[in-house]
Write a protein that holds these residues in place. Structure first.
Motif, PDB file in Angstrom:
ATOM      1  N   PRO A 114       0.829  -1.214   0.000  1.00 28.67           N
ATOM      2  CA  PRO A 114       0.000   0.000   0.000  1.00 28.67           C
ATOM      3  C   PRO A 114       0.856   1.253   0.000  1.00 28.67           C
ATOM      4  O   PRO A 114       1.994   1.254   0.477  1.00 28.67           O
ATOM      5  CB  PRO A 114      -0.801  -0.121   1.302  1.00 28.67           C
ATOM      6  N   ASP A 115       0.321   2.342  -0.559  1.00 33.81           N
ATOM      7  CA  ASP A 115       0.988   3.634  -0.465  1.00 33.81           C
ATOM      8  C   ASP A 115       1.011   4.065   0.997  1.00 33.81           C
ATOM      9  O   ASP A 115       0.202   3.611   1.812  1.00 33.81           O
ATOM     10  CB  ASP A 115       0.260   4.682  -1.305  1.00 33.81           C
ATOM     11  N   ALA A 116       1.934   4.936   1.333  1.00 31.18           N
ATOM     12  CA  ALA A 116       2.151   5.240   2.740  1.00 31.18           C
ATOM     13  C   ALA A 116       2.558   6.674   2.955  1.00 31.18           C
ATOM     14  O   ALA A 116       3.139   7.324   2.084  1.00 31.18           O
ATOM     15  CB  ALA A 116       3.238   4.317   3.302  1.00 31.18           C
ATOM     16  N   ALA A 117       2.251   7.175   4.146  1.00 27.48           N
ATOM     17  CA  ALA A 117       2.915   8.375   4.656  1.00 27.48           C
ATOM     18  C   ALA A 117       4.271   7.939   5.189  1.00 27.48           C
ATOM     19  O   ALA A 117       4.409   6.848   5.740  1.00 27.48           O
ATOM     20  CB  ALA A 117       2.086   9.011   5.766  1.00 27.48           C
ATOM     21  N   VAL A 118       5.280   8.783   5.033  1.00 30.09           N
ATOM     22  CA  VAL A 118       6.640   8.427   5.434  1.00 30.09           C
ATOM     23  C   VAL A 118       7.064   9.280   6.624  1.00 30.09           C
ATOM     24  O   VAL A 118       6.966  10.501   6.580  1.00 30.09           O
ATOM     25  CB  VAL A 118       7.635   8.622   4.268  1.00 30.09           C
ATOM     26  N   VAL A 119       7.513   8.612   7.677  1.00 25.50           N
ATOM     27  CA  VAL A 119       8.099   9.294   8.825  1.00 25.50           C
ATOM     28  C   VAL A 119       9.601   9.051   8.787  1.00 25.50           C
ATOM     29  O   VAL A 119      10.043   7.897   8.772  1.00 25.50           O
ATOM     30  CB  VAL A 119       7.529   8.783  10.154  1.00 25.50           C
ATOM     31  N   SER A 120      10.394  10.121   8.718  1.00 27.50           N
ATOM     32  CA  SER A 120      11.848   9.983   8.710  1.00 27.50           C
ATOM     33  C   SER A 120      12.434  10.787   9.863  1.00 27.50           C
ATOM     34  O   SER A 120      11.943  11.866  10.203  1.00 27.50           O
ATOM     35  CB  SER A 120      12.448  10.459   7.390  1.00 27.50           C
ATOM     36  N   SER A 121      13.455  10.236  10.489  1.00 23.27           N
ATOM     37  CA  SER A 121      14.118  10.940  11.593  1.00 23.27           C
ATOM     38  C   SER A 121      15.620  10.845  11.408  1.00 23.27           C
ATOM     39  O   SER A 121      16.162   9.765  11.193  1.00 23.27           O
ATOM     40  CB  SER A 121      13.715  10.343  12.943  1.00 23.27           C
ATOM     41  N   SER A 122      16.290  11.997  11.487  1.00 18.57           N
ATOM     42  CA  SER A 122      17.752  12.074  11.414  1.00 18.57           C
ATOM     43  C   SER A 122      18.257  12.610  12.747  1.00 18.57           C
ATOM     44  O   SER A 122      17.960  13.750  13.115  1.00 18.57           O
ATOM     45  CB  SER A 122      18.197  12.991  10.276  1.00 18.57           C
ATOM     46  N   VAL A 123      18.989  11.781  13.461  1.00 15.99           N
ATOM     47  CA  VAL A 123      19.435  12.118  14.812  1.00 15.99           C
ATOM     48  C   VAL A 123      20.960  12.117  14.854  1.00 15.99           C
ATOM     49  O   VAL A 123      21.601  11.182  14.350  1.00 15.99           O
ATOM     50  CB  VAL A 123      18.883  11.127  15.849  1.00 15.99           C
ATOM     51  N   THR A 124      21.527  13.149  15.456  1.00 19.14           N
ATOM     52  CA  THR A 124      22.970  13.252  15.648  1.00 19.14           C
ATOM     53  C   THR A 124      23.254  13.463  17.132  1.00 19.14           C
ATOM     54  O   THR A 124      22.571  14.242  17.798  1.00 19.14           O
ATOM     55  CB  THR A 124      23.561  14.430  14.851  1.00 19.14           C
ATOM     56  N   ALA A 125      24.238  12.735  17.649  1.00 21.58           N
ATOM     57  CA  ALA A 125      24.670  12.901  19.037  1.00 21.58           C
ATOM     58  C   ALA A 125      26.157  12.634  19.089  1.00 21.58           C
ATOM     59  O   ALA A 125      26.600  11.514  18.817  1.00 21.58           O
ATOM     60  CB  ALA A 125      23.915  11.958  19.959  1.00 21.58           C
ATOM     61  N   GLY A 126      26.938  13.663  19.407  1.00 16.36           N
ATOM     62  CA  GLY A 126      28.384  13.507  19.402  1.00 16.36           C
ATOM     63  C   GLY A 126      28.855  13.176  17.997  1.00 16.36           C
ATOM     64  O   GLY A 126      28.526  13.843  17.029  1.00 16.36           O
ATOM     65  N   GLY A 127      29.603  12.105  17.874  1.00 17.69           N
ATOM     66  CA  GLY A 127      30.106  11.719  16.563  1.00 17.69           C
ATOM     67  C   GLY A 127      29.236  10.715  15.848  1.00 17.69           C
ATOM     68  O   GLY A 127      29.593  10.231  14.773  1.00 17.69           O
ATOM     69  N   LYS A 128      28.054  10.378  16.409  1.00 19.19           N
ATOM     70  CA  LYS A 128      27.174   9.390  15.794  1.00 19.19           C
ATOM     71  C   LYS A 128      25.978  10.066  15.151  1.00 19.19           C
ATOM     72  O   LYS A 128      25.467  11.068  15.656  1.00 19.19           O
ATOM     73  CB  LYS A 128      26.675   8.388  16.841  1.00 19.19           C
ATOM     74  N   SER A 129      25.527   9.500  14.058  1.00 18.93           N
ATOM     75  CA  SER A 129      24.299   9.990  13.436  1.00 18.93           C
ATOM     76  C   SER A 129      23.631   8.831  12.705  1.00 18.93           C
ATOM     77  O   SER A 129      24.282   7.871  12.281  1.00 18.93           O
ATOM     78  CB  SER A 129      24.578  11.139  12.463  1.00 18.93           C
ATOM     79  N   ARG A 130      22.320   8.928  12.571  1.00 14.78           N
ATOM     80  CA  ARG A 130      21.565   7.889  11.882  1.00 14.78           C
ATOM     81  C   ARG A 130      20.267   8.489  11.364  1.00 14.78           C
ATOM     82  O   ARG A 130      19.640   9.323  12.012  1.00 14.78           O
ATOM     83  CB  ARG A 130      21.240   6.723  12.816  1.00 14.78           C
ATOM     84  N   THR A 131      19.847   8.039  10.181  1.00 15.24           N
ATOM     85  CA  THR A 131      18.543   8.389   9.630  1.00 15.24           C
ATOM     86  C   THR A 131      17.711   7.122   9.506  1.00 15.24           C
ATOM     87  O   THR A 131      18.167   6.122   8.942  1.00 15.24           O
ATOM     88  CB  THR A 131      18.669   9.052   8.252  1.00 15.24           C
TER      89      THR A 131
END
Length: 595
Positions: free
Chosen positions: A321-338
């Motif tokens: 099914p088609d969807a709404a997309v929730v994306s989160s990009s988090v950075t803390a110190g030297g780490k980051s993730r999307t």
């Protein structure tokens, strides 16, 4: 910010509460591959011909993806037991897996039951009192016609039927007399730890739903669409990705690219667009106080569940099914993730936003502790076909758990916006930067600039002002170590006779986004313009008893380095130095220049 998103389909979606639960970490999934499932198109058995002690067989999965047989003996039929015109078939089942579990389990819902090569129906109900091999079966003839019907959640049995159940099993007549209840679908949410699950269980928010058990996401090497066969696992989901809201049950039938499953509703959404997924069963968890339940990983979507009705679910294999997309990009110190989560049902959007953001926080910050977060977010979508974009930026500080404290305001706002009539949300995109610094500034006073310097404004020493002049003021801010800092602003006094006035200077933490009074996207835009950031100071003025019609952006001072808490009210008096009535008419214009 620009993100790739998919626009939700415009199929009618019946509103209903998504029963959500919480669970453990998930891994990244990929689009489902592999051969399609084998259809069976087994014809329905005429259940009116079933007799007591008839032998039946069934298929289900307790581990892995391959259906295993079980046997059964008919106890009897409860006329209109499920709904008017829909009987319930009572059957005692047996297999090594059932013996190990202590009875039928949650997640067995939908398991097909056969006689003479024809499909009697789906295991869907268990005895209300506790674990037992006795099950209630929903006739397949009442499942395959768009899954209509209006069954009760609990089915009663009379004394005669209770005696039959007791004679066929270890269940007492009194226990059997408690009747049958729908086998719950083991609901889960991936992405959160068990500690977070317990923490969120006590949160009283309209978008938050109950708690169940842990599940994960299987990669396509472990499970794909070819495992979606009669008696095999199947999952229905409201969201899938970093966070998955899903219920795992069993396929009753596959025919011409469509499946029928569960034997009772998922959430009774009617016509809907839930994700349809294969699943890999890990084990069946025994439970001496209730029904045992299946623990499973779900695979990538392999189609869409378009019917969620009282006698089961049905859907088409193929495109997700088609969807709404929730994306989160988090950075803390030297780490980051999307991370991203696809949300298939609007009612699940706020909870998916909360859980996606919280799970990514925990993954990157990797600490339950104090900190400060600079956060921005953007909500895009349409209102009655007209595109909109809502944006906000803020700073959060918490001295115990910054990752938990900073996610509520957005979830509340998403819930309010996505619930508006005519609104479709396409994407929620979040960016945050977390540090361990967590000081706050407290608004302790207000001072006025005079020829001899800055002097405190107090009840006994109010601001004496002349109409048409600008008064130089500053907010006094105190850090935890006692250090003072200041933020200056000018207050324009309106022209005309000044009878009196008052000014409120407010720290951002004393203000909030008012999500629940919104009636339109225009309201949402206005609220974002009005509200203070947590690291801002706002100025609200009243002259001659009337709050001024000021530009809302002019009432906000520039953001500071951290969160500001506190509120001070000061009084404005006329040139004669005497306070005037604050209830008389009149007014003017106030401006609050930024410094």
């Amino acid at each position: 910010m620009t993100h790739t998103s998919r626009v939700r389909r415009t199929a009618a979606i019946t509103s209903g509460a998504i029963g959500l639960a919480l669970a453990s970490a998930a891994v990244t999934g990929l689009p489902a591959r592999g051969a399609g499932p084998t259809g069976d198109c087994t014809p329905a058995y005429d259940v009116s011909t079933l007799q007591r002690d008839d032998a039946v067989t069934g298929l289900t999965v307790s581990k892995g993806t391959t259906p295993e047989p079980f046997s059964g003996t008919v106890i009897g039929t409860l006329k209109d037991g499920i709904a008017p015109g829909i009987d319930m078939i009572m059957i005692k089942f047996d297999s090594a897996a059932l013996q190990d579990a202590g009875g039928i389990w949650q997640g067995m819902s939908g398991s097909p039951v056969y006689k003479d090569g024809k499909l009697i129906g789906a295991v869907a109900y268990g005895l209300a009192y506790g674990p037992s091999p006795i099950a209630g079966v929903t006739p397949f003839s009442d499942m395959d016609d768009y899954l209509t019907g209006t069954p009760a959640a609990k089915v009663t049995v009379d004394r005669t039927q209770a005696a039959r159940i007791a004679a066929a099993s270890d269940v007492s007549r009194d226990q059997a007399a408690q009747g049958f209840t729908q086998l719950p679908i083991p609901m889960s949410v991936t992405g959160l730890s068990s500690n977070r699950a317990r923490q969120l269980a006590g949160v009283d928010e309209p978008w938050n739903r109950g708690v169940s058990y842990a599940t994960g996401r299987a990669g396509t090497a472990a499970v794909d669409a070819s495992s979606i066969v009669a008696g095999g696992n199947v999952a229905a989901s409201a969201a899938y990705g970093d966070v998955s809201f899903a219920g795992v049950g069993t396929v009753t039938s596959v025919c011409n690219g469509r499946i029928v499953a569960f034997g009772h509703p998922f959430n009774n959404l009617g016509e809907t667009t839930l994700g349809l997924h294969p699943a890999d069963a890990l084990y069946v968890q025994a439970d001496s106080l209730g029904s045992p339940f299946k623990v499973a990983n779900i695979g990538a979507p392999a189609g869409v569940i378009d019917q969620d009705r009282r006698t089961g679910i049905s859907g088409a294999l193929g495109t997700a099914p088609d969807a709404a997309v929730v994306s989160s990009s988090v950075t803390a110190g030297g780490k980051s993730r999307t991370g991203t989560t696809d949300v298939y049902v609007p009612d699940a959007l706020a909870a998916a936003t909360f859980n996606e953001f919280l799970a990514n926080h925990d993954r990157v910050f990797d600490t339950i502790g104090a900190g400060r977060e600079n956060q921005t977010w953007e909500i895009t979508g349409t209102e009655n076909g007209t595109p909109f974009t809502l944006q906000w930026a803020d700073t959060y500080v918490d001295n115990s758990d910054i990752t938990f404290a900073s996610v509520f305001e957005l979830a509340d706002f998403v819930y309010a916006v996505s619930s508006l009539p005519g609104v479709t949300v396409d994407e929620v995109a979040i960016t945050s930067d977390i540090t361990r610094e967590h000081t706050t500034l407290k608004l302790t006073g207000v001072e006025r600039k005079t020829a001899s310097g800055w002097v405190a404004v107090t009840r006994k020493a109010p601001v004496v002002a002349k109409p048409g002049r600008t008064v130089a003021l500053r907010a006094v801010l105190k850090a935890p170590d006692g250090t003072l800092s200041y933020q200056e602003f000018g207050l324009a006094i309106p022209t005309g006779k000044l009878r009196g006035g008052s000014v409120s200077i407010v720290g951002g933490l004393n203000d909030y986004l008012d999500s629940y009074s919104l009636t339109s996207i225009a309201d949402a835009q206005t609220e974002l313009e009005r509200a203070l950031r947590n690291d801002q100071i706002g100025v609200r003025a009243r002259f001659n008893g009337k709050e001024l019609s000021i530009k809302k952006s002019q009432s906000k001072l520039d953001p500071l380095t951290t969160v500001v808490v506190g509120e001070k009210d000061i009084e404005i008096v006329g040139p004669n130095g005497r306070p005037g009535s604050l209830h008389s008419t009149g007014g003017g214009v106030v401006s609050v220049p930024r410094h």
